[in-house]
Motif scaffolding. Structure first.
Motif, PDB file in Angstrom:
ATOM      1  N   GLN A 168      74.814 -30.409 -17.416  1.00  0.00           N
ATOM      2  CA  GLN A 168      73.548 -31.007 -17.004  1.00  0.00           C
ATOM      3  C   GLN A 168      72.553 -29.930 -16.612  1.00  0.00           C
ATOM      4  O   GLN A 168      72.929 -28.900 -16.054  1.00  0.00           O
ATOM      5  N   TRP A 215      69.819 -28.300 -14.277  1.00  0.00           N
ATOM      6  CA  TRP A 215      69.660 -28.252 -12.834  1.00  0.00           C
ATOM      7  C   TRP A 215      68.267 -27.710 -12.577  1.00  0.00           C
ATOM      8  O   TRP A 215      68.016 -26.524 -12.795  1.00  0.00           O
ATOM      9  N   SER A 238      68.137 -31.705  -2.236  1.00  0.00           N
ATOM     10  CA  SER A 238      68.215 -32.567  -3.427  1.00  0.00           C
ATOM     11  C   SER A 238      68.950 -31.883  -4.578  1.00  0.00           C
ATOM     12  O   SER A 238      69.576 -32.556  -5.397  1.00  0.00           O
ATOM     13  N   GLU A 246      72.430 -32.617  -3.758  1.00  0.00           N
ATOM     14  CA  GLU A 246      72.677 -34.069  -3.879  1.00  0.00           C
ATOM     15  C   GLU A 246      73.025 -34.433  -5.325  1.00  0.00           C
ATOM     16  O   GLU A 246      73.849 -35.310  -5.562  1.00  0.00           O
ATOM     17  N   GLN A 247      72.398 -33.772  -6.288  1.00  0.00           N
ATOM     18  CA  GLN A 247      72.665 -34.042  -7.699  1.00  0.00           C
ATOM     19  C   GLN A 247      74.144 -33.820  -8.018  1.00  0.00           C
ATOM     20  O   GLN A 247      74.727 -34.507  -8.850  1.00  0.00           O
ATOM     21  N   LEU A 298      76.718 -34.370  -6.065  1.00  0.00           N
ATOM     22  CA  LEU A 298      77.573 -35.423  -5.502  1.00  0.00           C
ATOM     23  C   LEU A 298      77.996 -36.463  -6.541  1.00  0.00           C
ATOM     24  O   LEU A 298      79.141 -36.912  -6.534  1.00  0.00           O
ATOM     25  N   SER A 299      77.083 -36.842  -7.430  1.00  0.00           N
ATOM     26  CA  SER A 299      77.397 -37.891  -8.409  1.00  0.00           C
ATOM     27  C   SER A 299      78.484 -37.464  -9.389  1.00  0.00           C
ATOM     28  O   SER A 299      79.126 -38.304 -10.022  1.00  0.00           O
ATOM     29  N   LEU A 300      78.708 -36.165  -9.518  1.00  0.00           N
ATOM     30  CA  LEU A 300      79.723 -35.657 -10.444  1.00  0.00           C
ATOM     31  C   LEU A 300      81.106 -35.598  -9.796  1.00  0.00           C
ATOM     32  O   LEU A 300      82.097 -35.350 -10.465  1.00  0.00           O
ATOM     33  N   LYS A 301      81.161 -35.798  -8.491  1.00  0.00           N
ATOM     34  CA  LYS A 301      82.403 -35.891  -7.723  1.00  0.00           C
ATOM     35  C   LYS A 301      83.411 -34.747  -7.953  1.00  0.00           C
ATOM     36  O   LYS A 301      84.584 -34.978  -8.224  1.00  0.00           O
ATOM     37  N   SER A 312      75.484 -32.598   2.574  1.00  0.00           N
ATOM     38  CA  SER A 312      76.049 -33.791   1.934  1.00  0.00           C
ATOM     39  C   SER A 312      77.388 -33.474   1.268  1.00  0.00           C
ATOM     40  O   SER A 312      78.299 -34.308   1.265  1.00  0.00           O
TER      41      SER A 312
END
Length: 124
Positions: free
Chosen positions: A42, A44, A55, A58-59, A61-64, A86
């Motif tokens: 992705q 960045w 932020s 934060e991006q 986090l969704s990829l865990k 986060s």
């Protein structure tokens, strides 16, 4: 003696870097990127270290991921912990290193089947 090619079990592998670009799975990327152990690379949206904000982390986090390797550019620079709070709260480890070390470390961890993500800053 048996020789066997080590490839990351998840599929993403960093094959080259030169400070201006990083090659993932043979494709060159000339701007900052997120390289998960599995899944798509992705973009960045970050072009300078001093632009880092919460932020950006934060991006991730969704990829865990279990662990984030932050490649801070040509030299090692540490982000303020408040920016990646986060990730800390989600119990996701963050290690900071320069771009070259981050690429090498990511490949080693990915080849072991670890759920690692490389967050690579390419300054333009």
């Amino acid at each position: 003696m048996k020789f066997q090619l080590d490839e990351p079990q998840g599929g993403n592998s960093i094959s080259k870097h030169d400070g201006r670009s990083v090659w993932v799975n043979g494709e060159a990327y000339g701007s900052s990127l997120l390289v998960p152990w599995r899944g798509e690379v992705q973009a960045w949206a970050l072009s300078r270290f001093d632009e880092l904000s919460g932020s950006h982390f934060e991006q991730i986090l969704s990829l865990k991921p279990e662990l984030v390797i932050f490649g801070s550019g040509a030299r090692i620079r540490f982000a303020k912990p408040a920016l990646y709070q986060s990730l800390i709260q989600a119990r996701i480890g963050v290690e900071t290193m320069d771009l070259a070390a981050a690429c090498r470390t990511y490949n080693v961890l990915a080849s072991e089947g670890r759920n690692v993500l490389a967050a690579l800053l390419i300054e333009v």
